[in-house]
Design a protein around this motif. Structure first.
Motif, PDB file in Angstrom:
ATOM      1  N   ARG A  75      51.419  36.098  41.552  1.00 32.15           N
ATOM      2  CA  ARG A  75      49.976  36.256  41.774  1.00 32.15           C
ATOM      3  C   ARG A  75      49.683  36.502  43.246  1.00 32.15           C
ATOM      4  N   GLU A  78      50.060  40.163  43.977  1.00 35.99           N
ATOM      5  CA  GLU A  78      48.854  40.954  43.706  1.00 35.99           C
ATOM      6  C   GLU A  78      47.880  40.854  44.880  1.00 35.99           C
ATOM      7  N   ARG A  82      46.629  43.981  47.004  1.00 36.42           N
ATOM      8  CA  ARG A  82      45.193  44.253  47.028  1.00 36.42           C
ATOM      9  C   ARG A  82      44.702  44.409  48.472  1.00 36.42           C
ATOM     10  N   TYR A  93      46.081  49.303  43.724  1.00 34.66           N
ATOM     11  CA  TYR A  93      46.982  48.164  43.624  1.00 34.66           C
ATOM     12  C   TYR A  93      47.187  47.808  42.158  1.00 34.66           C
ATOM     13  N   ASN A  94      48.334  47.211  41.861  1.00 34.05           N
ATOM     14  CA  ASN A  94      48.635  46.776  40.495  1.00 34.05           C
ATOM     15  C   ASN A  94      48.406  45.277  40.364  1.00 34.05           C
ATOM     16  N   ASP A  95      47.994  44.837  39.172  1.00 32.94           N
ATOM     17  CA  ASP A  95      47.773  43.405  38.988  1.00 32.94           C
ATOM     18  C   ASP A  95      49.117  42.693  38.821  1.00 32.94           C
ATOM     19  N   TYR A  96      49.078  41.368  38.828  1.00 30.42           N
ATOM     20  CA  TYR A  96      50.316  40.590  38.849  1.00 30.42           C
ATOM     21  C   TYR A  96      51.161  40.778  37.586  1.00 30.42           C
TER      22      TYR A  96
END
Length: 312
Positions: A75, A78, A82, A93-96
């Motif tokens: 996390r 992310e 971000r 950006y990619n999420d976790y």
């Protein structure tokens, strides 16, 4: 009481100014965002001929995140990505969860050596599979024998470059000598010449010596104390045993430069454990194995990055 040393000669001299600068430059590796310049081009190549949903994030971003993930939880990864996007360094950006899936699928391989001739040393060491400590055992009891992961690496004791790495649950998989032979075969298939091999007593086997003899590789393998000097399927081992018995360990070790083995493997184990720690965070064994392998992969990438930058 002073400890008597075998010799006053020092052969492992270092240029501390260069060593210090290399360690500093390795830190730059953690924030090198050059991959962002080729974001679109890399995605275009990755999606060329791909079926289904196209990739939205290049592998170079995932590799960047995989290195940081050695210290930062997924996390947190992310959050870092971000922030990088907020500064307009990357377009998105990619999420976790997306980052985790891609990191787990990374096919991390130790970068192949560019040298055409190397020396090699192989050894194994353990990595803890949990953070269970002595206090918890005393308070709550030991629920069974501690398990750990066995890491077997092959490295060049002169350049201190990692050549190959295997991670397995202790007691499973191939033995250290078999793994060493697999690593050496891979190097030979890549056209790399191996001039000498170092190993501790675990590598004192007929199979190991016969392999070295077949490929004309010198050996500095410690002979077991109860070793027989009979050939028994390996004339090369018989010669090595005879030499060891005639000289005795101290003279044999000095003549063979056996201490050089330490700089090839023990130094890397010490560095990786010092940088990334000795415990895994993953809960499942397959993920633990991947996590540990990424540590050694990340270490070698950092080291190569510093060497390249120092020569620019």
């Amino acid at each position: 009481m002073a400890v008597e040393r075998w010799s006053d000669k020092r052969t492992f001299l270092r240029d501390w100014k260069v060593v210090n600068e290399q360690l500093v430059v390795r830190g730059e590796f953690l924030l090198d965002l050059e991959f962002a310049k080729n974001w679109d081009k890399e995605l275009e190549e990755m999606n060329n001929g791909k079926r289904g949903h196209p990739y939205e994030f290049p592998n170079s971003l995932i590799e960047f995140q995989a290195v940081l993930n050695q210290w930062v939880n997924i996390r947190g990864i992310e959050g870092i990505t971000r922030k990088v996007e907020e500064y307009s360094i990357i377009p998105n950006y990619n999420d976790y969860s997306s980052a985790f899936r891609r990191i787990q699928k990374l096919n991390v391989q130790i970068p192949p050596t560019k040298a055409r001739k190397v020396s090699a040393s192989t050894d194994g060491s353990g990595i803890k599979m949990s953070s269970r400590g002595e206090y918890r055992e005393d308070k709550y009891g030991n629920k069974g024998p501690k398990k750990f992961l066995r890491v077997i690496i092959t490295a060049d004791p002169f350049t201190k470059n990692l050549l190959d790495c295997e991670v397995q649950v202790d007691g499973e998989g191939e033995s250290e000598p078999h793994t060493a032979i697999t690593h050496l075969k891979k190097l030979l298939c890549e056209g790399v010449t191996i001039d000498k091999f170092w190993g501790d007593g675990a590598f004192d086997s007929k199979e190991m010596f016969n392999f070295l003899q077949k490929h004309g590789i010198l050996a500095a393998i410690k002979i077991r104390e109860n070793a027989s000097s009979k050939a028994d399927g390996s004339f090369r081992r018989a010669r090595e045993v005879k030499e060891y018995m005639e000289k005795g360990y101290k003279k044999w070790a000095m003549d063979k430069h056996y201490g050089r083995r330490w700089t090839g493997t023990e130094a890397i184990f010490s560095a990786v454990k010092g940088i990334f720690g000795e415990k895994t965070r993953s809960k499942y064994i397959p993920n633990m194995i991947l996590e540990v392998k990424r540590r050694f992969w990340a270490y070698q990438r950092m080291k190569m990055y510093a060497e390249i930058k120092m020569h620019e």
